[in-house]
Design a protein around this motif. Structure first.
Motif, PDB file in Angstrom:
ATOM      1  N   GLN A 154       0.951  -1.261  -0.071  1.00  0.00           N
ATOM      2  CA  GLN A 154      -0.128   0.008   0.087  1.00  0.00           C
ATOM      3  C   GLN A 154       0.660   1.302   0.026  1.00  0.00           C
ATOM      4  N   VAL A 155       0.440   2.325  -0.696  1.00  0.00           N
ATOM      5  CA  VAL A 155       1.078   3.534  -0.811  1.00  0.00           C
ATOM      6  C   VAL A 155       0.196   4.513   0.061  1.00  0.00           C
ATOM      7  N   PRO A 156       0.939   5.304   1.251  1.00  0.00           N
ATOM      8  CA  PRO A 156       0.366   6.108   1.789  1.00  0.00           C
ATOM      9  C   PRO A 156       0.085   7.540   1.145  1.00  0.00           C
ATOM     10  N   ILE A 157      -1.259   7.968   1.622  1.00  0.00           N
ATOM     11  CA  ILE A 157      -1.698   9.239   0.982  1.00  0.00           C
ATOM     12  C   ILE A 157      -1.575  10.490   2.126  1.00  0.00           C
ATOM     13  N   ASN A 158      -1.407  11.606   1.511  1.00  0.00           N
ATOM     14  CA  ASN A 158      -1.279  12.673   2.406  1.00  0.00           C
ATOM     15  C   ASN A 158      -2.532  13.219   2.434  1.00  0.00           C
ATOM     16  N   MET A 159      -3.006  13.006   4.108  1.00  0.00           N
ATOM     17  CA  MET A 159      -4.283  13.202   4.426  1.00  0.00           C
ATOM     18  C   MET A 159      -4.931  14.690   3.961  1.00  0.00           C
ATOM     19  N   ALA A 160      -3.930  15.571   3.774  1.00  0.00           N
ATOM     20  CA  ALA A 160      -4.287  17.064   3.543  1.00  0.00           C
ATOM     21  C   ALA A 160      -5.182  16.934   1.919  1.00  0.00           C
ATOM     22  N   VAL A 161      -5.053  15.791   1.026  1.00  0.00           N
ATOM     23  CA  VAL A 161      -5.825  16.006  -0.027  1.00  0.00           C
ATOM     24  C   VAL A 161      -7.308  15.836   0.296  1.00  0.00           C
ATOM     25  N   PHE A 162      -7.888  15.451   1.317  1.00  0.00           N
ATOM     26  CA  PHE A 162      -9.096  15.525   1.557  1.00  0.00           C
ATOM     27  C   PHE A 162      -9.805  16.797   1.905  1.00  0.00           C
ATOM     28  N   ASP A 163      -8.830  17.763   2.233  1.00  0.00           N
ATOM     29  CA  ASP A 163      -9.558  19.213   2.464  1.00  0.00           C
ATOM     30  C   ASP A 163      -9.311  20.062   1.227  1.00  0.00           C
ATOM     31  N   ALA A 164      -8.899  19.348   0.120  1.00  0.00           N
ATOM     32  CA  ALA A 164      -8.705  20.330  -0.917  1.00  0.00           C
ATOM     33  C   ALA A 164      -9.854  20.250  -1.851  1.00  0.00           C
TER      34      ALA A 164
END
Length: 234
Positions: A154-164
């Motif tokens: 699995q590749v981690p995701i920058n959780m900030a994307v969900f606020d863009a």
């Protein structure tokens, strides 16, 4: 079976969070056997802008109209990138579909929680899925071996994307299809249905986990073929 003269021949596949493009292999094999040219985007998952740029880069390389397909977080990416002139139609595969001005996170408001889909966020703001809950939350209908490979790659995701916030909603301009996994434990089914209905998508439902793109590759491929056969006439 090869494509006919009225079908769009290019397909671009966009993966979601916690994954990479390898999970599309079954869909890729199915579509290429039917005569389609298929490209797979490798999202860095480092920011919304980076993922849109990665998708746009692949769309720029298409030699004609394409069907743009997104799974999960990839749905947000194709919602933005799908205004590209090479995109003739969109396919959302158990995917997010925000409207212009909305964030991905806002899509969850008012819908049921998904307790089996557990994200562990590090100090750097990147999230992995809890390895103990990975199979039950992401791929309960996959084989133990396939689920373990997905978990361990699995590749981690920058959780900030969900606020863009999304700037464009390509589904307002392009014909749209959706595959909804009825046993998805990452998203409330009602949330997926709401987004698909709002997008005016032609919906196919299939009993599958969030990893529907892997475990029901033929159903996903068939939907993409339907899009390719019909988007050109819209």
């Amino acid at each position: 079976m090869s494509t006919n003269d009225h079908e769009i021949r290019n397909v671009v596949l966009v993966h979601g969070a916690f994954a990479d493009g390898a999970g599309w292999r079954g869909v890729y094999d199915d579509l290429t056997a039917r005569g389609f040219s298929v490209a797979i985007v490798q999202n860095p998952l480092t920011s919304f802008e980076d993922d849109v740029a990665a998708t746009t880069r692949v769309l720029d390389r298409q030699d004609g109209p394409a069907i743009l397909v997104g799974h999960s977080w990839g749905g947000t990416v194709i919602t933005e990138a799908g205004v590209h002139p090479n995109v003739a139609g969109l396919v959302y595969v158990s995917a997010l579909a925000p409207d212009a001005g909305q964030t991905t996170g806002q899509q969850y408001e008012g819908f049921a929680p998904t307790p089996d889909f557990v994200i562990e966020v590090g100090d750097d703001g990147y999230g992995f899925l809890d390895p103990e809950k990975f199979q039950v939350g992401f791929a309960h209908d996959a084989s133990d071996a396939d689920a373990a490979f997905l978990r361990d790659s699995q590749v981690p995701i920058n959780m900030a994307v969900f606020d863009a916030a999304v700037t464009n909603a390509a589904w307002r301009e392009k014909p749209t299809w959706a595959v909804i996994a009825t046993e998805d434990r990452a998203f409330d089914r009602a949330m997926l249905q709401h987004m698909a209905q709002r997008a005016g998508a032609q919906v196919t439902e299939v009993a599958a986990s969030h990893a529907v793109y892997l475990t029901q590759a033929r159903v996903v491929a068939d939907t993409i073929v339907t899009a390719a056969q019909n988007a050109a006439t819209r």
